[in-house]
Motif scaffolding. Structure first.
Motif, PDB file in Angstrom:
ATOM      1  N   GLY B 294       0.842  -1.199   0.000  1.00  0.00           N
ATOM      2  CA  GLY B 294       0.000   0.000   0.000  1.00  0.00           C
ATOM      3  C   GLY B 294       0.869   1.238   0.000  1.00  0.00           C
ATOM      4  O   GLY B 294       2.089   1.152   0.141  1.00  0.00           O
ATOM      5  N   SER B 295       0.220   2.387  -0.175  1.00  0.00           N
ATOM      6  CA  SER B 295       0.972   3.643  -0.229  1.00  0.00           C
ATOM      7  C   SER B 295       1.366   4.091   1.163  1.00  0.00           C
ATOM      8  O   SER B 295       0.526   4.172   2.054  1.00  0.00           O
ATOM      9  N   ASN B 313      -2.367   3.740   3.448  1.00  0.00           N
ATOM     10  CA  ASN B 313      -3.711   3.241   3.133  1.00  0.00           C
ATOM     11  C   ASN B 313      -3.790   1.732   3.371  1.00  0.00           C
ATOM     12  O   ASN B 313      -4.627   1.048   2.798  1.00  0.00           O
ATOM     13  N   GLY B 316      -7.080   0.399   4.055  1.00  0.00           N
ATOM     14  CA  GLY B 316      -8.108   0.612   3.042  1.00  0.00           C
ATOM     15  C   GLY B 316      -8.359   2.081   2.746  1.00  0.00           C
ATOM     16  O   GLY B 316      -8.696   2.442   1.632  1.00  0.00           O
ATOM     17  N   THR B 317      -8.197   2.930   3.769  1.00  0.00           N
ATOM     18  CA  THR B 317      -8.322   4.375   3.551  1.00  0.00           C
ATOM     19  C   THR B 317      -7.058   5.039   4.080  1.00  0.00           C
ATOM     20  O   THR B 317      -6.376   4.481   4.944  1.00  0.00           O
ATOM     21  N   PRO B 318      -6.728   6.235   3.567  1.00  0.00           N
ATOM     22  CA  PRO B 318      -5.524   6.907   4.086  1.00  0.00           C
ATOM     23  C   PRO B 318      -5.697   7.348   5.543  1.00  0.00           C
ATOM     24  O   PRO B 318      -6.624   8.106   5.850  1.00  0.00           O
ATOM     25  N   TYR B 339     -10.360   9.863   5.494  1.00  0.00           N
ATOM     26  CA  TYR B 339      -9.261  10.434   4.721  1.00  0.00           C
ATOM     27  C   TYR B 339      -8.466  11.392   5.610  1.00  0.00           C
ATOM     28  O   TYR B 339      -8.806  12.561   5.744  1.00  0.00           O
TER      29      TYR B 339
END
Lengths: 177, 440
Positions: B294-295, B313, B316-318, B339
């Protein structure tokens, strides 16, 4: 009898005269024939031009395929780098084109919409370009022919601030460097 | 109303958590842990001529106004209106026995600054004194001498002394802010002083330039640039023009210097995944700091350099995570919202400011690291992004679209006193506040 002789005499004179005029006329004709010959000399070039026409139509097809490759973007959902069925279809066509053009190297740009923050969006654009590349590689395209560059949210195609613009901006764009 | 209540309650909760730190400070003027709810009333009369000096009134007024504006920037003070002063403006007393402190107490001034100035042959002499009016006592007294165009620096130095006396911190008066502006048509990096003064363009390459980051000694700036058609990191010495490049395959973005070291963290994606690495100041990889799929982006160091906040993330979400560099342990910090990005670790160590997007709007929040209790600092004012703490942790610079185009704003660490720092062509984003450099 005398009449017949006269006719015969007349024929004797007239026919060679006619022949003479004919030969004269023939001369004139040969001149014109020469002119025709010069014209016919050009004919082969005209034929060449005609031969080229079907080639140009092929070119147009090639160009259209190339333009389609360059102009058809793939699109992503917000904060996603996964490829939906539409994107996969587009990428399959791109793989076909790359197979038809084995000497061409391409670059994939990953883009995001303006929502979210620059740093994260640069990473997201990278993921998008990389996921498109991975799909092409899975279809048998050599990885070395595909480079990627992320622009994050820096280069929108639509400057609007609405869902329509955002959807256009969340894209993977193809270039031939 | 409800929001304000929540904010006040959160502030009280935060203050309670910070309370132990209060005992360490023996200063009573400014409660550094909640200094902006009550500003200290301060009187700054127009400076007087020192003996044998005939400086123009306009120069005297300009100098005293400059002191007033510079101090006001800190948001600790309430500047009292000179019209209410009970002194003879033509003959203001400057030193202790002559000052009638009752005159100042009666108009509500708790602090008083007097200034004397002499301008002779382009040489400037300035005497500045800070008094406690209730105790009728001088707190700080300084005398400065130098070329005439050094007035601003003298004023800033004195402000630094005042803030040091009142808070125990040297403040912000010798710090700079780097940011991105599109004024030239491209995203270029600009630098200005903490108050927006002394603006200079730092990059001029007509490409996209992003994410400026200051080294602790304020001698180096690392940033991302598309100079070669892709995002690479450039590490530039500000004065000597020398530099290094990190140009690996993929993205090379968002550098953050390790406090006190010639090392930085940055996100590189050459491995195929966006991971944060620790690099030397010359751009060589020391080691990977993240390795989850992931990022992983936007590193921000704790002031002691032992921990790093970053965005990932992986869930799943940042969201914002904190990594303990020694133990390698990673903990998630933010749980509210889908986010949360752009962490900025307060130089005081206790809080992290970040940008949270909720209901389509970006706002600045600050979260106490121990309680994990977030406090919203901006409300209903366009998109507010990219918070960056001042070197003393008292202020936050950020970008906002509240007036249309994005501009740089400054507020206190508690969200009060929000104001625009600069008014420039184009849009301004991504402010980064430097450390406060010691005066020469």
């Amino acid at each position: 009898m005398r009449k017949k002789l006269w006719i015969s005499l007349a024929l004797l004179f007239v026919i060679p005269g006619l022949l003479f005029t004919v030969s004269c006329a023939q001369k004139e004709i040969t001149e014109t024939e020469e002119a025709v010959v010069t014209e016919t000399k050009e004919e082969p070039t005209e034929a060449k031009v005609e031969e080229e026409k079907p080639v140009a139509e092929d070119d147009r097809g090639i160009l259209a395929a190339r333009n389609m490759f360059l102009n058809e973007d793939i699109y992503f959902e917000f904060d996603k780098s996964s490829l939906d069925s539409v994107a996969q279809d587009v990428l399959t066509r791109k793989a076909d084109w790359m197979r038809d053009n084995p000497d061409v190297a391409v670059s994939i740009e990953g883009h995001c919409d303006e929502r979210g923050t620059n740093e994260y969006n640069l990473a997201l654009g990278d993921r998008r370009a990389e996921s498109a590349k991975a799909f092409l590689v899975d279809l048998g395209i050599e990885a070395y022919r595909i480079s990627t560059v992320s622009y994050g949210e820096e280069r929108p195609v639509d400057a609007g601030h609405n869902e329509e613009a955002w959807a256009k901006n969340r894209r993977g764009h193809f270039l031939i460097p | 109303m409800k929001r304000i209540q929540i904010k006040i309650i959160s502030l009280i909760v935060l203050t309670l958590f910070i309370m132990p730190g209060l005992c360490l400070a023996d200063y009573e003027y400014i409660d550094i842990n909640n200094p902006f709810l009550r500003k200290i009333p301060i009187a700054i009369p127009i400076f007087a001529n020192l003996p044998d000096s005939e400086t123009k009134d306009s120069v005297l007024k300009k100098a005293s106004d400059l002191l007033s504006e510079t101090l006001e920037f800190t948001c600790y003070f309430k500047m009292l209106d000179r019209g209410a002063f009970l002194i003879d403006p033509d003959n203001p007393p400057l030193i202790t026995p002559k000052i009638n402190f009752n005159n100042w107490v009666s108009i509500g001034a708790e602090l008083l600054i007097t200034g004397g100035l002499a301008l002779k042959n382009d040489r400037l002499e300035v005497e500045l004194r800070l008094f406690d009016t209730f105790k009728a006592k001088r707190l700080v007294g300084k005398r400065y001498e130098g070329p005439a165009d050094n007035l601003r620096q003298m004023i800033r130095r004195f402000c630094s002394e005042i803030i040091y006396h009142l808070t125990g911190s040297r403040g912000i008066f010798n710090s700079k802010i780097a940011f991105i502006s599109t004024g030239s048509g491209n995203k270029e990096i600009y630098i200005c002083d903490f108050d927006g003064f002394n603006l200079k363009q730092f990059t001029n390459n007509k490409k996209i330039n992003l994410f400026p980051a200051w080294s602790s000694d304020v001698k180096w700036i690392a940033y991302t640039s598309y100079l070669n058609g892709k995002p690479d990191i450039y590490i530039k010495n500000i004065k000597k023009k020398e530099g290094y490049v990190i140009a690996k395959k993929g993205i090379n973005i968002a550098p953050a210097w390790v406090p006190g070291k010639f090392e930085l963290a940055a996100t590189l994606s050459y491995s195929g995944d966006q991971e944060i690495y620790l690099l030397t100041g010359t751009g060589k990889i020391i080691k990977g700091l993240t390795s989850k799929y992931g990022s992983d982006v936007s590193p921000s160091w704790s002031p002691d350099g032992k921990k790093m906040a970053f965005v990932s993330n992986r869930s799943g979400t940042p969201q914002i995570y904190i990594k303990d560099i020694n133990s390698g342990q990673v903990e998630r910090l933010t749980f509210n919202g889908q986010y949360n990005t752009q962490p900025s670790w307060s130089p005081r160590g206790d809080r992290i400011a970040y940008c949270s997007i909720q209901k389509g709007q970006s706002n600045i929040f600050a979260i106490d690291i121990k309680s994990q209790d977030p406090v919203q600092l901006t409300y209903d004012t366009g998109n507010n992004e990219a918070p960056s703490y001042s070197p003393d942790g008292s202020l936050i610079a950020f970008s906002s679209t509240r007036e249309g185009p994005s501009r740089i704003y400054v507020m206190t660490a508690y969200g009060t006193d929000q104001r625009r720092l600069l008014s420039l062509r184009g849009e301004q984003t991504n402010p980064k506040w430097s450390t406060n450099v010691k005066w020469d």
